[in-house]
Design a protein around this motif. Structure first.
Motif, mmCIF file in Angstrom:
data_model
loop_
_atom_site.group_PDB
_atom_site.id
_atom_site.type_symbol
_atom_site.label_atom_id
_atom_site.label_comp_id
_atom_site.label_asym_id
_atom_site.label_seq_id
_atom_site.Cartn_x
_atom_site.Cartn_y
_atom_site.Cartn_z
ATOM 1 N N ARG A 124 31.764 -72.887 22.885
ATOM 2 C CA ARG A 124 32.672 -71.983 22.171
ATOM 3 C C ARG A 124 32.606 -70.567 22.751
ATOM 4 N N ARG A 125 33.763 -70.026 23.103
ATOM 5 C CA ARG A 125 33.865 -68.641 23.567
ATOM 6 C C ARG A 125 35.117 -68.044 22.932
ATOM 7 N N PRO A 126 34.966 -67.333 21.799
ATOM 8 C CA PRO A 126 36.150 -66.775 21.147
ATOM 9 C C PRO A 126 36.952 -65.884 22.101
ATOM 10 N N LEU A 127 38.264 -65.915 21.934
ATOM 11 C CA LEU A 127 39.146 -65.142 22.804
ATOM 12 C C LEU A 127 38.925 -63.649 22.611
ATOM 13 N N PRO A 128 39.106 -62.855 23.669
ATOM 14 C CA PRO A 128 39.087 -61.396 23.502
ATOM 15 C C PRO A 128 40.170 -60.974 22.501
ATOM 16 N N PRO A 129 39.956 -59.864 21.790
ATOM 17 C CA PRO A 129 40.886 -59.477 20.720
ATOM 18 C C PRO A 129 42.349 -59.411 21.160
ATOM 19 N N GLN A 130 42.614 -58.891 22.361
ATOM 20 C CA GLN A 130 44.019 -58.745 22.761
ATOM 21 C C GLN A 130 44.664 -60.113 23.004
ATOM 22 N N VAL A 131 43.891 -61.087 23.460
ATOM 23 C CA VAL A 131 44.452 -62.432 23.673
ATOM 24 C C VAL A 131 44.650 -63.129 22.328
ATOM 25 N N GLU A 132 43.694 -62.972 21.416
ATOM 26 C CA GLU A 132 43.843 -63.554 20.069
ATOM 27 C C GLU A 132 45.077 -62.971 19.377
ATOM 28 N N ARG A 133 45.319 -61.670 19.558
ATOM 29 C CA ARG A 133 46.515 -61.058 18.968
ATOM 30 C C ARG A 133 47.785 -61.673 19.550
ATOM 31 N N ALA A 134 47.783 -61.914 20.856
ATOM 32 C CA ALA A 134 48.951 -62.516 21.509
ATOM 33 C C ALA A 134 49.186 -63.933 20.989
ATOM 34 N N VAL A 135 48.099 -64.696 20.815
ATOM 35 C CA VAL A 135 48.217 -66.059 20.292
ATOM 36 C C VAL A 135 48.795 -66.033 18.883
ATOM 37 N N ARG A 136 48.316 -65.098 18.048
ATOM 38 C CA ARG A 136 48.826 -65.006 16.672
ATOM 39 C C ARG A 136 50.302 -64.617 16.637
ATOM 40 N N LEU A 137 50.701 -63.740 17.536
ATOM 41 C CA LEU A 137 52.103 -63.355 17.608
ATOM 42 C C LEU A 137 52.971 -64.572 17.949
ATOM 43 N N LEU A 138 52.510 -65.390 18.890
ATOM 44 C CA LEU A 138 53.249 -66.592 19.249
ATOM 45 C C LEU A 138 53.338 -67.542 18.050
ATOM 46 N N GLU A 139 52.247 -67.677 17.307
ATOM 47 C CA GLU A 139 52.243 -68.587 16.154
ATOM 48 C C GLU A 139 53.155 -68.070 15.029
ATOM 49 N N GLU A 140 53.101 -66.774 14.802
ATOM 50 C CA GLU A 140 53.904 -66.191 13.717
ATOM 51 C C GLU A 140 55.406 -66.314 13.999
ATOM 52 N N THR A 141 55.772 -66.291 15.282
ATOM 53 C CA THR A 141 57.192 -66.342 15.632
ATOM 54 C C THR A 141 57.618 -67.774 15.944
ATOM 55 N N GLY A 142 56.680 -68.710 15.832
ATOM 56 C CA GLY A 142 57.019 -70.112 16.083
ATOM 57 C C GLY A 142 57.273 -70.414 17.543
ATOM 58 N N ALA A 143 56.816 -69.552 18.444
ATOM 59 C CA ALA A 143 57.068 -69.751 19.881
ATOM 60 C C ALA A 143 56.004 -70.653 20.493
#
Length: 289
Positions: free
Chosen positions: A270-289
């Motif tokens: 397990r290696r949690p994503l850096p904050p800026q990458v986690e933010r990008a992933v959440r943006l993709l999920e929130e917009t359904g992309a």
């Protein structure tokens, strides 16, 4: 190999000799003349003999067991070209696309992976993923071409070999099925750009019959990806959702069972994503992309 293009092609295959022959003919006709390497996952149908006999200019990496998507890692290590395109045994590249990809990598030192536009079947129907990638809310970056994304189709991907190996390539735990997302995350976590460049085009001619077991594999790997890289509350929520589905869906049951067997290994890696990458992933999920 000075007479070769700076880009090689790796094809992972297993027991699909006839389809592979069609793909090799297409790739050998390309004007770029890329070096081609077949990473063979212990085929038992005469694949290796066919390539040696009919395509002596194509290298074969004879893997002793089936490595799934990791065959691409072995293939990329075996090549020395700075850029590597992936084909499946039922996909190939449009003439000129590999040359364009090499130009984009040359011009953008941070570019790690190009997600191509994929056209499906004899009618060259656009793959639905093309529009998803083109509409990515991550948008452009000043030092990258195209649109930033965190997803791609493996059979429509070109990588900077050093970036791909830096990120660890495809992850051994996923084996096969939806393995692309984790690689996109890991490239981004290492600071590499992952972008959709529609002028780079791949052709995909999948067999009409669906591959059995694919839904379960993809759901299993989505859950493992969550445990490998995402926050614990997110991974727990995904586990609960899959467990709920498993009560009435045999694909979900199989996915959950196989994920739980692999969970200790996922937690070790397990290696949690850096904050800026986690933010990008959440943006993709929130917009359904």
């Amino acid at each position: 190999m000075t007479d070769h293009h700076p880009l090689g092609v790796v094809i992972a295959t297993r027991d699909r000799r006839d389809r592979l022959a069609v793909t090799l003919r297409r790739l050998l006709d390309l004007p770029e003349r890329p070096e081609i390497l077949v990473a063979d996952n212990a085929s038992a149908d005469g694949t290796r003999e066919m390539v040696a006999r009919d395509f002596p200019q194509v290298r074969v990496l004879a893997l002793p067991v089936n490595h799934g998507a990791l065959a691409r890692n072995h293939g990329a290590r075996a090549l020395t070209t700075p850029y590597v395109a992936f084909s499946d045994d039922d996909s190939w590249w449009a003439p000129g696309s590999l040359g364009r990809a090499a130009e984009l990598f040359d011009a953008h030192p941070r570019l790690g992976l190009i997600a191509a536009r994929t056209l499906v079947g004899p009618a060259a129907t656009p793959d639905p993923l093309n529009d998803v990638l083109a509409r990515s809310p991550l948008g452009p970056a000043t030092d990258l071409p195209g649109t930033q994304v965190l997803g791609f189709l493996a059979c429509g991907a070109v990588v900077r070999r050093s970036a791909y190996l830096d990120a660890g390539g495809f992850h051994r735990l996923l084996f096969f099925g939806g393995e692309e997302t984790l690689l996109a995350y890991d490239l981004a976590a290492c600071g590499w750009g992952v972008t959709h460049c529609p002028e780079v085009v791949a052709h995909h001619h999948p067999a009409p019959a669906p591959r059995t077991g694919r839904p379960a594999l993809q759901r299993r790997n989505a859950l493992l990806t969550a445990w490998l890289r995402r926050p614990v509350p997110y991974a727990l929520a995904r586990t609960g959702a899959l467990a709920a589905d498993a009560r009435g869906d045999h694909h979900a049951r199989r996915a959950l069972r196989e994920a739980l067997v692999r969970l200790p290994a996922a937690l070790r890696d397990r290696r949690p994503l850096p904050p800026q990458v986690e933010r990008a992933v959440r943006l993709l999920e929130e917009t359904g992309a």
